[in-house]
Write a protein that holds these residues in place. Sequence first.
Motif, PDB file in Angstrom:
ATOM      1  N   GLN A  52     -29.309   4.305  54.879  1.00 28.87           N
ATOM      2  CA  GLN A  52     -29.509   2.929  54.428  1.00 28.87           C
ATOM      3  C   GLN A  52     -28.979   1.888  55.411  1.00 28.87           C
ATOM      4  O   GLN A  52     -29.668   0.902  55.694  1.00 28.87           O
ATOM      5  CB  GLN A  52     -28.867   2.738  53.038  1.00 28.87           C
ATOM      6  N   GLN A  56     -31.541  -0.763  57.153  1.00 26.77           N
ATOM      7  CA  GLN A  56     -31.333  -2.182  56.871  1.00 26.77           C
ATOM      8  C   GLN A  56     -31.109  -2.987  58.143  1.00 26.77           C
ATOM      9  O   GLN A  56     -31.582  -4.121  58.271  1.00 26.77           O
ATOM     10  CB  GLN A  56     -30.137  -2.353  55.924  1.00 26.77           C
ATOM     11  N   PRO A  61     -35.239  -8.782  57.897  1.00 31.51           N
ATOM     12  CA  PRO A  61     -34.872  -9.410  56.625  1.00 31.51           C
ATOM     13  C   PRO A  61     -35.795 -10.574  56.296  1.00 31.51           C
ATOM     14  O   PRO A  61     -36.442 -11.144  57.179  1.00 31.51           O
ATOM     15  CB  PRO A  61     -33.438  -9.895  56.878  1.00 31.51           C
ATOM     16  N   SER A 137     -33.272  -9.012  47.698  1.00 29.59           N
ATOM     17  CA  SER A 137     -33.305  -8.946  49.162  1.00 29.59           C
ATOM     18  C   SER A 137     -34.390  -7.969  49.614  1.00 29.59           C
ATOM     19  O   SER A 137     -34.410  -6.806  49.198  1.00 29.59           O
ATOM     20  CB  SER A 137     -31.943  -8.492  49.687  1.00 29.59           C
ATOM     21  N   HIS A 139     -36.946  -6.420  52.915  1.00 24.08           N
ATOM     22  CA  HIS A 139     -37.028  -6.178  54.353  1.00 24.08           C
ATOM     23  C   HIS A 139     -38.439  -5.708  54.699  1.00 24.08           C
ATOM     24  O   HIS A 139     -39.108  -5.062  53.890  1.00 24.08           O
ATOM     25  CB  HIS A 139     -36.014  -5.130  54.800  1.00 24.08           C
TER      26      HIS A 139
END
Length: 292
Positions: A52, A56, A61, A137, A139
């Motif tokens: 993760q 990320q 983002p 959030s 991505h």
Amino acid sequence: MNNIGLKDFWRQTYKTGSPIPVVISIQVCLFVLIYFLDLLFELKLISQSFLQPIVQQLSLPSNFSSFLAQPWSLISSNFVYVQLLTLIFDSLWLYWVGQIFFTFLNNRQFFFVYIASWLLSSSLYVGFGTLIPPPTSLHLMGGAHPLAAVLAAIVTLVPNYELRLLLFGTVKLKIVAIVYFALEFLFFTLGNRPAAISYFAVVLFGMAFTYALRSGMDWSTLFQKKQKRPAKMKVVVGNNIPTNRKHRYDLPNQDEIDAILDKISVSGYESLTHHEKETLFRASNSGDKVDG
């Protein structure tokens, strides 16, 4: 023998000038690396999972402040995959679409469409994600957006190009493209709306590139190296005059190319005569070194 085989593979795969094998190789290697580190965690060889955190950090983002903290994601996000089937599908699709693209257009035009759509989709994604923040959030990762632009560019050029599919027989490229665009757009709309907006935009961009090309404007000339004129003229005496240089009058004119492309749009690539195929091939491979 193995050495010769590896050299042939390397030459045929990576020294053809096509960027597609390089893109696919980076995507596959990064996928393997990510899950290799995760495997080490599962085997208790490392104390924490890096799956993760790595994903990320490498994916793009959806808001500008987070992007400023990881600006490298503008580049790395195009190569990140976490699902094996998605990676396989996108890699095969990029390869097949690329083969069709290179039948009619050249490497420089592919580079332009791929890179420009990549940057455009990333900018729009961060922009819309900042202006209209999603509830959670999000991505962006994977190469679906530049792939869509490449497909949109070539299907606008040759919509009636025929593909032979295993279960469906002969299908026109425009039908395949419409189904593909619709499914991808629906997928993004359900899970990531900023990505859906940027996806729609790069499809339009790919189409616009081809419309501009057919009207005589090649946007990819932005990537063209300017040729320096020699300071002095060299006079060659005798019969040792190089014959492999091309003169602009040896190349097909734009009207002839437009007529061939119109014929492809109406009747498909297979309807071209041998002379027309040769003309199209010479035009797409003429490059930029043309003597005036």
